[in-house]
Design an enzyme around this catalytic site. Sequence first.
Site, mmCIF file in Angstrom:
data_model
loop_
_atom_site.group_PDB
_atom_site.id
_atom_site.type_symbol
_atom_site.label_atom_id
_atom_site.label_comp_id
_atom_site.label_asym_id
_atom_site.label_seq_id
_atom_site.Cartn_x
_atom_site.Cartn_y
_atom_site.Cartn_z
ATOM 1 N N GLU A 187 0.804 -1.238 0.000
ATOM 2 C CA GLU A 187 0.000 0.000 0.000
ATOM 3 C C GLU A 187 0.833 1.283 0.000
ATOM 4 O O GLU A 187 0.633 2.163 0.849
ATOM 5 C CB GLU A 187 -0.984 -0.039 1.184
ATOM 6 N N ASN B 133 2.240 -4.613 -3.404
ATOM 7 C CA ASN B 133 0.822 -4.968 -3.264
ATOM 8 C C ASN B 133 0.025 -3.709 -2.905
ATOM 9 O O ASN B 133 0.494 -2.892 -2.106
ATOM 10 C CB ASN B 133 0.750 -5.984 -2.102
ATOM 11 N N HIS C 253 -10.315 -5.881 -2.724
ATOM 12 C CA HIS C 253 -11.398 -5.789 -1.727
ATOM 13 C C HIS C 253 -12.545 -5.058 -2.426
ATOM 14 O O HIS C 253 -12.536 -3.839 -2.545
ATOM 15 C CB HIS C 253 -10.925 -5.034 -0.492
ATOM 16 N N GLU D 240 -6.018 -10.437 -2.276
ATOM 17 C CA GLU D 240 -6.860 -10.326 -1.075
ATOM 18 C C GLU D 240 -8.339 -10.255 -1.454
ATOM 19 O O GLU D 240 -9.105 -9.443 -0.914
ATOM 20 C CB GLU D 240 -6.464 -9.075 -0.257
ATOM 21 N N ASP E 105 -12.085 -10.224 -1.779
ATOM 22 C CA ASP E 105 -13.391 -10.430 -1.138
ATOM 23 C C ASP E 105 -14.377 -9.484 -1.813
ATOM 24 O O ASP E 105 -13.986 -8.485 -2.404
ATOM 25 C CB ASP E 105 -13.366 -10.294 0.396
HETATM 26 O O1 9MR Z 1 -7.281 -9.032 7.671
HETATM 27 C C1 9MR Z 1 -6.489 -8.149 8.436
HETATM 28 C C2 9MR Z 1 -7.238 -7.796 9.701
HETATM 29 O O2 9MR Z 1 -7.398 -8.925 10.509
HETATM 30 C C3 9MR Z 1 -6.505 -6.700 10.425
HETATM 31 O O3 9MR Z 1 -7.276 -6.277 11.519
HETATM 32 C C4 9MR Z 1 -6.262 -5.544 9.486
HETATM 33 C C5 9MR Z 1 -5.539 -4.405 10.146
HETATM 34 O O4 9MR Z 1 -5.297 -3.380 9.236
HETATM 35 O O5 9MR Z 1 -5.510 -6.003 8.368
HETATM 36 C C6 9MR Z 1 -6.226 -6.896 7.635
HETATM 37 O O6 9MR Z 1 -5.565 -7.215 6.446
HETATM 38 C C7 9MR Z 1 -5.292 -6.133 5.560
HETATM 39 C C8 9MR Z 1 -4.080 -6.515 4.773
HETATM 40 O O7 9MR Z 1 -3.022 -6.817 5.637
HETATM 41 C C9 9MR Z 1 -3.673 -5.428 3.812
HETATM 42 N N1 9MR Z 1 -4.775 -5.042 2.965
HETATM 43 C C10 9MR Z 1 -6.014 -4.737 3.635
HETATM 44 C C11 9MR Z 1 -6.409 -5.873 4.563
HETATM 45 C C12 9MR Z 1 -7.750 -5.567 5.214
HETATM 46 O O8 9MR Z 1 -7.651 -4.485 6.088
#
Ligand code: 9MR
Length: 484
Positions: A185, A226, A262, A290, A292
């Site tokens: 990011e 990513n 997402h 990722e 969803d």
């Molecule tokens: O799925 C992850 C969640 O359990 C955490 O609370 C969150 C914290 O920011 O991160 C989530 O995963 C993220 C991923 O590492 C990067 N892209 C966005 C994802 C969703 O927030």
Amino acid sequence: MKLLSLRRAASVNLAVASLVIGGAASGHAAASDQAGASGQAGVSGQAADRSAPRAAAEPVLRELAAAKGIYYGTAVTASKLNGSYGSITGEQFDSITPGNEMKWGSVEPNRGSYNWSGADAIVDFAEAHGQKVRGHTLVWHSQLPNWVINGSWTADSLRTVMTDHIATEAGRYKGRIDHWDVVNEPFNEDGTRRQSVFQTAIGDSYIADALRAARAADPTAKLYVNDYNVEGVNAKSTALYNLVKSLKEQGVPIDGVGLQAHLIIGQVPSSMQANIQRFADLGVDVAITELDIRMTVPPTSAQLAQQKAEYKAVTSACLAVSRCEGVTVWGFTDSDSWIPEVFPGYGAATPYDENFRPKPAYYGIAEALGWTDGGTTPTGSCAVTYAVQNQWNSGFTAQVTVKNTSTEAVNGWKVAWSWPAGQRVTQAWNATVTQSGSAVTATNAPYNAAIAPGATVTFGFNGALSGSNSAPTAFTLNGTACTA
Ligand code: 9MR
């Protein structure tokens, strides 16, 4: 042996006008030699879940994906890798990504003090199940320990801390990680650089520094950058494109870009395949990292059908570009998804429901990967009547009647439901019934495969009780929700 598979043109019948995914014949090397690793018994304690033979027609995503030359992965939570969650993870997916366990804040919460337990457990699980690991993630502005966020850094001091962190973590798992999300990011929505601590202290070059450090630490891992909202062609994905182009020109080691994906139903970008293709044309791999697709909850059957079409379309977009290596869903079950917490009122974003029952989206993925249910997947509707006919202390007899309320004939059926109270099917008639965890699938017998429009079929079974005998509340027919 690696086989070449000819990719079928994606033919996607979309419920969403905005979504247009083209198709092109192309060749991924089919990793058919890896497919045999699946179907192993799950983890300890789950033997009973998997003792029933899988119905011949039940799709296994990792096998289907391998035959097409891609992987199908899921994000996982280390502490949940047992029971039905562990079994499904091991059986259905050939790549796993730690949802949180490899993030800097998880592994080095205090400077010089490491906790590798969750990350180790995931890598061990992957190796026991013949799976790849996507390492996630080495350099990210979020889930950073306070000592990094609040440190007072010069460019040199933070660069050293960052490259040491990469050397330590990527070095620990050297040779065991297939893909590293090295930088996560780095961009704002308008394509400018996000003002993370790395960007502000080190400047633009932190990304190249991180990639070089990762290559030095683990030369065999594929190194990715990513990001999210970069699935279609837009300002942010163009900034990512320009970054990759410039890194390649400078000889910085970069192997791929991760499109997080997402997504929201009805808003899947129509330019996804073209976007994947333009990165491939730069000479890097691409992965959907990722995926969803969220919706308002509770979901309607129309929303679930739309989600199915969109999971299918995203998977098809990856299949259509030979440099797209695979797809990872961000949690395979609605019980392990970040969505409800972060987007109140939204959920149901993954391919399995909270009780590990496959949703229409799961069949959409399978269909994109070439699976057919040996007949018609009904586009219409169905009605199920569930009746307990007899019950005693430890068991019961029930009958299920399924009516095809659509205008199309059903030719080959699977009726699925989930037990609310730990019941187990012990014996069935007029259908072959399998159970995994609480998820039950009843498949037609050869003599009752066809259900004409308006007609019904009936099957029955004996079940074992371990508490109450509450009736299931939802049924699907070939992946489509029925009225109960
Ligand atoms: O799925 C992850 C969640 O359990 C955490 O609370 C969150 C914290 O920011 O991160 C989530 O995963 C993220 C991923 O590492 C990067 N892209 C966005 C994802 C969703 O927030």
